[in-house]
Write an enzyme that holds these catalytic residues in place. Structure first.
Site, short mmCIF file in Angstrom:
data_model
loop_
_atom_site.label_atom_id
_atom_site.label_comp_id
_atom_site.label_asym_id
_atom_site.label_seq_id
_atom_site.Cartn_x
_atom_site.Cartn_y
_atom_site.Cartn_z
N GLU A 1 -7.50 -0.04 17.17
CA GLU A 1 -7.25 1.52 16.36
C GLU A 1 -6.46 2.08 17.17
OE1 GLU A 1 -8.74 2.59 13.52
OE2 GLU A 1 -6.91 3.91 12.92
N ARG B 1 0.81 -0.80 -0.14
CA ARG B 1 -0.38 0.16 0.03
C ARG B 1 0.77 0.92 -0.31
NH1 ARG B 1 -4.51 -1.89 4.14
NH2 ARG B 1 -6.00 -3.11 3.07
#
Lengths: 251, 226, 644
Positions: free
Chosen positions: C432, C337
Site C-alpha cells: 500500500e 464502494r
C-alpha cells in the site's frame, strides 16, 4: 459513568512499580475500554502528568497487541473478547476497576502496562514454520486436504499471540500458544516433514524462556479471546511423545 | 544431558512422568482398597490379618513396594520441581485476581492437596506400616498359626476421634486431588478425543469419589459400629 | 524531469518474462555481500524480507509494533484474488487484469497491473505450501467466493480473517530466516529518516521505541513497505499506529509522492458514536448481498427518529427510501464502494440520516430474514452480526444495522517504476506504501494480492538489477549523511518535547481529521479544498506553537511517537488537498463535485488527466512541483462506468 481506576504505573523495566488511583468522570457506556483510557490520558496530559502507557493497535480484536489484566481477568470480564473490544457498558457507574499488566517472568514490563512479549516471537522462530522458499512450490490444489482437517488447523491458526493464556495461567505457562502453532502445522500435510523437529525445538525454546509448566487448569482456554481449545495442548503432547520416541534428533 | 534426561527434564516431559506415576498410584489405590475391604468382614479381623500377612511376605508385593515408593518419589519430586518453576514464572503476583472465573479450585491447588495427602500418608505409615514392619504387633492365632494382629491396631486407632478426623480429611483431599488429577493425566498423555474424553472425565470423577468414600468409610465404620 | 516508468517493450503478456530475462542478476556468492533494509512487516514487507533472505541477501527488518506479526495487514477480512480459474467460470489472468484496471477507473499502469494478475496465481501456491489454512470444499480442494467488481469467483479466503492467515504465513517465513541469522529483526523501532549518500538511498535513521535511542542503519538498498496513510483522517479502519512517517520522510528526501488524493472510503462501517471515538470498524462488504440500504423519505421523519419520538418500526414502508435500489435499479445495493459511499453521504447531507448523530443509514435484513429465514441469515452473517452487537449493543436481527462510510485504504503513495523503485535510486516501495496498481479505486480482495505480489515475486527479482550495478562496498554509519540525519531527527524530537503548549497531539489530529473528512473526503470541490489548504496550514502552525508532548526522548514515550506521526500528517494532508485541487476531474475514490454527469456520477477527463500525478517536495509551506507520468492504454478501451 463515574469510575475509579487503579492502574499499575512503572517507569521502566528496572524500576519498581505501584498501583495509582485515578478518578474518572463522564464515561459513556458506548466507549471501548481503551477509549476510556484515551480519555484519562488526555486529562493527564492536560494536567501535565505522564499518560499511562499501554499497548494497542488495530482496536478490532485481531492484531493481538492489546493486553491488560482488568479486575482480575485477562482482557477483562467478558469472555471471548479482547480488551479493545470490551465496552464500558459492561461496567457500572461507581465501579472501581483495577488494571494491571500481564504478569510473567518471561514478559517483563517495559513501562506501565506494556510488557515485552518477544519470547513468543523467539518460540515461533524455533520452529513455527514450514521450510519452503518462495517459488518452486506445487500447485495449491495438488494436495487435497479434508475440510474437517483444514477447519481444525484453522481453529488452531486463529491464535492472535496476545499472551492472555500466559497471563491467566496460574503457572504462567505458554503451552496453549505453543500448541496452537504445533497443532496447526501438524494437522496439515505440508507440515509433516518437520513435525518432530518442530515440536521438540518449540517446547525447548518455551522452557528456555522461563514460562511455567502446564497443570491442565484450563484457565488459558477459558480466557483466550479467540477460543483456542485445550485439544491443541493434548495434540502438542502427542507430538512431543511421538517426536521423542521416533525422531533421531540428539540434543 | 542426553536425549533421555533432556526429554524428562523438560516441562512437558516432567508432566508426563507425573501423569504416569499418578495413574500408577491410582492403580495402587484400587489394590489397597480391595484389600482393606476385608476389614468390613464380620470375622474379628481374621481375613484382614491373613491378607496383611500375605502382603508383608509375598515377594512380588514386596518388590512392588519399591516400585510404589519410586512412583511416589518421582511424583513428588517432579511436583516440587515444577511448582518451584511455576512460582518463578510469575515473580510479581496480581493485586486483583479472579481465577475462580476460569478454573476450578482443585485444579489450582494440587500442590496444597498433594501436601495434605503426603502428611496424611506419613501419619498413616506411622500408624500401621511402621509398627507392622518394624516394631512387632501383638500375636493372634488363626487356625493354630500365629499372625500379627494388625486388625487390633486398626480397631484401636479408629476408636480415637482425631484419627478418624485426620483420615476423613485426608480422603477429602485425595478426592479433590484425583478429581483434577485423573482426567488431567490423560490430557497430559495427549489423550483428548471428542468421543472418549467425556467418558474419561466422568469415570475419573466417579473413581475419585467412590474410592475416597470407600476409604473414608473404614475409620467411620470402626468409630461408630465396631 | 521526465518520469521513466521503465515499462519493458513488447506485448503485454510477455513484458514480465522478458524483463526478468533482461535484468541483471547478482550471483549467489555475491548476494551475501549485500545488505537490504526492509521497513514494515506487513504482507509486502515480511514477504520481501523473507524472500530476499532466502535468496542470500542480508536483511534488516524493522517494525514499530512489538512483533512483526501485528502489522495491520492482519486485519484484512474478505480475501485475496487470484486468477486460478479453479471454479471453471471463465477467469483468466487477462480478466483479472481487466477488472482491476476498470475498477481503478483507468488510472493505473497497464503493465504493472497485468504483472499483478500474472503472479497472483503463484501467491496462492506459496501460501498453501506455508500452511495457510484457506477455506476448502468437502472434496479437499480450495474454495472461492465472489467479490465486488468481478463476475467470477476468484477470491480465496480464510473465514473472516484472510489477512491474519496470510500474514502469519509471511511471518513464519520471516521467522525462519531470523532463526537462520539471515534477517536481523528490529521490533518496536520506528524509521524517522532516509539517508541518501551520493544520490543513492543508503540507509535509515530509526528511533528505538523502548529506549528512545536514535540509531543509524546502513545498507545497499532500502525497501519501504510501511502501508497507507488513511490515518490522516484520524478516524479510519486503519490501526492506531498506522502512519505515513517513513514514506513522508522519504518524500522530503526527494522521493516523489504519487496521486495522494486517491483514498478509498468503504461504505459499510459501524458509524461514529461519539467524540471520544478512536477508530472505525469495517463490516464486510458481503452484507450488501442481502441487506437493503435505506433512510426515511422525509427530513421530518428522520428528525423525529433521531430525537427518539418514533421507533424504526413506526416508519411505514411507503415512508422509507431505498435510495440505491431507486437510483440504480440494475445494481441496486451492490453498486461499487465509491458509489455506495457517496450516496450515503448525500442522503445524510440532506438531513435524512439516522442514529444520534444523523450520520448513518440503515442496512436492513428484515426482508432477507422473512425470505430466507433467521437461520440462513445467521449462518451467512452470524459472526458479523455478533461483532456489530458487541460494539453497538444492538441486535441486528431485530433492528436494522446502522452503517456509514469510513476511510479504508489509500491508493496513492510513493511513485515507483516498473521495478518498484522510486525516483531515488536504491529506494523501493512495496504494498500500500507505493502508488500501486489500483489506480483511483481498489477492488475488494486486491490489497492482499498486491502486497504479496510485490514482496514475494517482484522486488526480490528487480532489486537484483540495481544491486548488480553497484559495488558491494559499505557506507559507514559514521558518514556525515548519517550523522546529519541523526541530528535532524534528534532536533525534531527535542523541538516537539520543548513546545510544552496547551493542546494534545490527539486534539490536533482530530481537528486535522475533521478538515480532511469535510473537504477532502467523499466529495470535494475547489472552494472547500482551498479552504482546507488554508486551515491545514493554520493548524500546522498552531501545532508547532502549541502542542504538548510530555516526558523525555530517552524512554518509552507514546506521546512523542504520536507527535512525530501527526506532524507528518499535517504536511501530507496539505499535499492531498493540493493533488485533489489540481485534478479537475472525478475518478474512482476522487470525486470532484464540479465534475459529474447529470446523474451525479463521476466524470473522468481522460484527455487532460490520464496521468499519474507525482509530486516533488520543495520545502514545507512551498508549492510542491508536479511531475506527470502519462498513462498509455494500449490494451484497454477507456469507458464511462455506469451502474444504472
Amino acid at each position: 459513568m463515574d469510575l475509579t481506576l487503579k492502574v499499575w504505573r512503572q517507569k521502566d523495566r528496572n524500576s519498581a512499580g505501584q498501583m495509582v488511583t485515578y478518578p474518572i468522570k463522564g464515561i459513556s457506556p458506548d466507549m471501548s475500554f481503551l477509549e476510556m483510557l484515551d480519555v484519562l490520558n488526555e486529562d493527564l496530559l492536560l494536567r501535565g502528568e505522564e499518560p499511562i502507557a499501554f499497548d494497542h493497535d488495530c482496536r478490532e480484536g485481531i492484531c493481538g497487541m492489546c493486553s491488560l489484566f482488568i479486575n482480575g481477568r485477562a482482557h477483562g470480564p467478558e469472555r471471548g473478547t479482547t480488551t479493545c473490544q470490551l465496552h464500558m457498558r459492561h461496567f457500572a457507574d461507581g465501579d472501581t476497576i483495577t488494571i494491571e499488566p500481564w504478569r510473567a517472568a518471561a514478559f517483563p514490563v517495559h513501562k506501565d502496562l506494556i510488557v515485552d512479549r518477544s519470547a513468543f516471537d523467539r518460540i515461533q522462530q524455533a520452529g513455527g514454520y514450514i521450510s519452503v522458499n518462495t517459488g518452486g512450490v506445487p500447485d495449491a490444489n495438488e494436495i487435497p486436504i479434508a475440510k474437517s482437517v483444514a477447519d481444525k488447523a484453522f481453529d488452531a491458526a486463529t491464535c492472535i499471540q496476545c499472551g492472555a493464556c500466559v497471563a491467566a495461567c496460574k503457572n504462567g505457562s505458554a503451552i496453549l500458544f505453543v500448541s496452537a502453532k504445533v497443532s496447526q502445522l501438524a494437522l496439515l500435510p505440508q507440515g509433516q516433514t518437520e513435525r518432530y523437529t518442530r515440536v521438540e525445538n518449540m517446547v525447548a525454546q518455551m522452557d528456555i524462556e522461563g514460562f511455567g509448566s502446564c497443570t491442565n487448569i484450563g484457565s488459558c482456554a477459558a480466557e483466550c479471546p479467540v477460543g483456542i481449545s485445550l485439544e491443541n495442548i493434548a495434540m502438542l503432547r502427542r507430538e512431543f511423545i511421538a517426536a521423542k520416541a521416533a525422531s533421531e534428533n540428539l540434543p | 544431558m542426553n536425549w533421555f534426561t533432556k526429554t524428562f527434564s523438560s516441562t512437558v516431559g516432567r508432566k508426563i512422568v507425573m501423569s504416569v506415576t499418578g495413574l500408577f498410584l491410582c492403580s495402587f489405590l484400587v489394590v489397597h482398597l480391595l484389600g482393606n475391604l476385608q476389614l468390613f468382614r464380620n470375622d474379628g479381623g481374621e481375613a484382614f490379618n491373613l491378607y496383611s500377612d500375605f502382603m508383608a511376605h509375598n515377594g512380588l508385593i514386596r518388590t512392588m513396594e519399591w516400585v510404589l515408593l519410586a512412583g511416589f518419589a518421582f511424583h513428588i519430586y517432579d511436583a516440587l520441581v515444577l511448582t518451584r518453576r511455576n512460582q518463578a514464572a510469575r515473580p510479581i503476583p496480581y493485586q486483583n485476581n479472579h481465577p475462580e472465573e476460569n478454573s476450578s479450585w482443585a485444579s489450582r491447588n494440587m500442590g496444597l492437596l498433594g501436601t495434605v495427602i503426603l502428611v496424611f500418608l506419613i501419619i498413616h505409615l506411622y500408624n500401621f506400616l511402621i509398627p507392622a514392619r518394624f516394631d512387632g504387633l501383638d500375636p493372634v492365632n488363626i487356625d493354630d498359626v500365629e499372625y500379627e494382629n494388625l486388625y487390633a491396631e486398626v480397631v484401636y486407632a479408629f476408636k480415637q476421634w482425631w484419627y478418624v478426623l485426620i483420615y476423613v480429611l485426608g480422603m477429602i483431599a485425595l478426592a479433590y486431588h484425583l478429581i483434577h488429577g485423573f482426567q488431567s493425566a490423560f490430557q497430559t498423555l495427549g489423550l483428548n478425543h471428542k468421543k472418549y474424553t467425556p467418558f474419561i472425565q466422568m469415570f475419573g470423577y466417579a473413581f475419585s469419589v467412590i474410592v475416597c468414600l470407600a476409604f473414608a468409610a473404614i475409620p467411620l465404620y470402626f468409630f461408630f459400629f465396631v | 524531469m521526465v518520469l521513466d516508468s521503465k515499462v519493458p517493450e513488447g506485448p503485454l503478456a510477455e513484458k514480465w518474462d522478458k524483463h526478468k530475462f533482461d535484468i541483471k542478476l547478482v550471483n549467489p556468492a555475491n548476494k551475501r555481500k549485500y545488505e537490504i533494509i526492509v521497513v514494515g512487516t506487513g504482507l509486502a514487507g515480511a514477504s520481501a524480507a523473507a524472500t530476499l533472505a532466502e535468496l542470500g541477501y542480508n536483511v534488516k527488518s524493522f517494525c514499530f509494533q512489538d512483533s512483526p506479526r501485528r502489522a495491520h495487514s492482519i486485519a484484512a477480512q474478505g480475501g485475496i484474488n487470484a486468477a486460478k480459474n479453479y471454479q471453471n467460470d471463465g477467469d483468466s489472468v487477462y480478466r483479472l487484469f481487466y477488472d482491476t484496471i476498470k475498477g481503478g477507473d483507468y488510472r493505473s499502469r497497464e503493465a504493472n497491473t497485468y504483472r499483478l494478475a500474472q503472479v497472483s496465481v503463484n501467491i496462492i501456491d506459496q501460501c498453501v505450501a506455508q500452511g495457510v489454512p484457506f477455506a476448502r470444499e468437502y472434496g479437499g480442494l480450495l474454495a472461492n467466493r465472489s467479490f465486488g467488481g468481478a463476475q467470477v469467483s476468484r477470491t480465496f479466503y480464510a473465514r473472516g480473517q484472510t489477512g491474519q492467515q496470510l500474514l502469519l504465513g509471511a511471518y513464519s517465513a520471516l521467522n525462519r530466516q531470523i532463526a537462520y541469522g539471515k534477517i536481523k529483526m528490529f521490533p518496536r523501532t520506528e524509521m524517522l529518516d532516509l539517508v541518501i549518500v551520493d544520490g543513492q538511498a543508503r540507509g535509515i535513521v530509526v528511533r528505538n521505541l523502548i529506549t528512545g535511542a536514535v540509531e543509524s542503519h546502513s545498507a545497499h538498498a532500502v525497501i519501504l513497505a510501511t502501508g497507507g496513510y488513511g490515518n490522516v483522517f484520524f478516524l479510519s479502519t486503519n490501526a492506531m499506529g498506522s502512519n505515513a512517517t517513513a514514506a513522508w520522510r522519504a518524500y522530503k528526501k526527494g522521493a516523489f509522492f504519487a496521486n495522494p488524493c486517491y483514498t478509498q472510503i468503504h461504505p459499510t462501517c459501524i458509524p461514529v458514536s461519539g467524540e471520544y471515538q478512536s477508530k472505525l470498524t469495517l463490516m464486510s462488504e458481503s452484507l450488501r448481498n442481502d441487506g437493503r440500504v435505506w433512510v426515511p423519505k422525509t427530513v421530518e421523519t428522520a428528525q423525529r427518529l433521531r430525537k427518539g419520538e418514533i421507533k424504526v418500526s413506526d416508519i411505514a414502508e411507503a415512508d422509507r427510501d431505498y435510495y440505491l435500489e431507486r437510483k440504480y435499479p440494475a445494481f441496486g445495493n451492490l453498486v461499487p464502494r465509491d458509489v455506495a459511499s457517496r450516496n450515503a453521504k448525500q442522503v445524510c447531507d440532506e438531513g435524512r440520516g439516522v442514529g444520534a448523530t444523523g450520520l448513518a443509514v440503515f442496512l436492513d435484513f428484515a426482508d432477507a430474514i422473512k425470505r430466507d429465514g433467521l437461520n440462513a441469515i445467521s449462518q451467512k452473517y452470524g459472526n458479523l452480526f455478533e461483532m456489530y452487537e458487541k460494539i453497538t449493543d444492538e441486535n441486528p436481527y431485530e433492528r436494522p444495522m446502522r452503517i456509514y462510510p469510513a476511510v479504508h485504504y489509500t491508493m496513492g503513495g510513493l511513485w515507483v517504476d516498473y521495478n518498484l523503485m522510486t525516483n531515488v535510486p536504491g529506494l523501493y516501495a512495496a504494498g500500500e506504501c507505493n502508488f500501486s496498481d489500483h489506480g483511483a479505486n481498489r477492488l475488494g480482495a486486491s490489497a492482499l494480492m498486491q502486497g504479496l505480489a510485490d514482496g514475494y515475486f517482484v522486488i526480490p527479482y528487480t532489486i537484483g538489477d540495481y544491486l548488480a550495478r553497484m559495488p558491494a562496498t559499505k557506507v559507514s554509519t559514521d558518514h556525515p549523511a548519517f550523522k546529519e540525519a541523526e541530528q535532524a531527527v534528534a532536533a525534531k524530537n527535542s523541538q516537539l518535547l520543548s513546545i510544552n503548549g496547551t493542546r494534545t497531539v490527539d486534539d490536533f489530529h482530530k481537528e486535522l481529521g475533521h478538515i480532511m473528512w469535510n473537504y477532502c473526503g467523499m466529495a470535494r470541490n475547489a472552494e472547500g479544498l482551498t479552504l482546507a489548504r488554508k486551515e491545514i496550514r493554520r493548524l500546522r502552525d498552531e501545532f508547532w506553537r502549541d502542542v504538548r508532548v510530555t516526558g523525555v526522548n530517552e524512554e518509552l514515550n507514546q506521546t512523542l511517537e504520536k507527535a512525530n506521526r501527526v506532524a507528518d500528517f499535517l504536511e501530507l494532508g496539505e499535499l492531498m488537498v493540493e493533488d485533489a485541487l489540481h485534478r479537475e476531474e472525478s475518478c474512482g475514490g476522487h470525486f470532484r463535485e464540479e465534475h459529474q454527469t447529470p446523474e451525479n456520477e463521476a466524470l473522468r477527463d481522460d484527455e487532460h488527466f490520464a496521468y499519474v500525478a507525482a509530486w516533488e517536495f520543495t520545502g514545507v509551506n512551498n508549492e510542491p512541483v508536479l511531475h506527470k507520468e502519462e498513462l498509455k492504454f494500449e490494451n484497454m478501451k477507456l469507458t464511462q462506468r455506469s451502474y444504472k
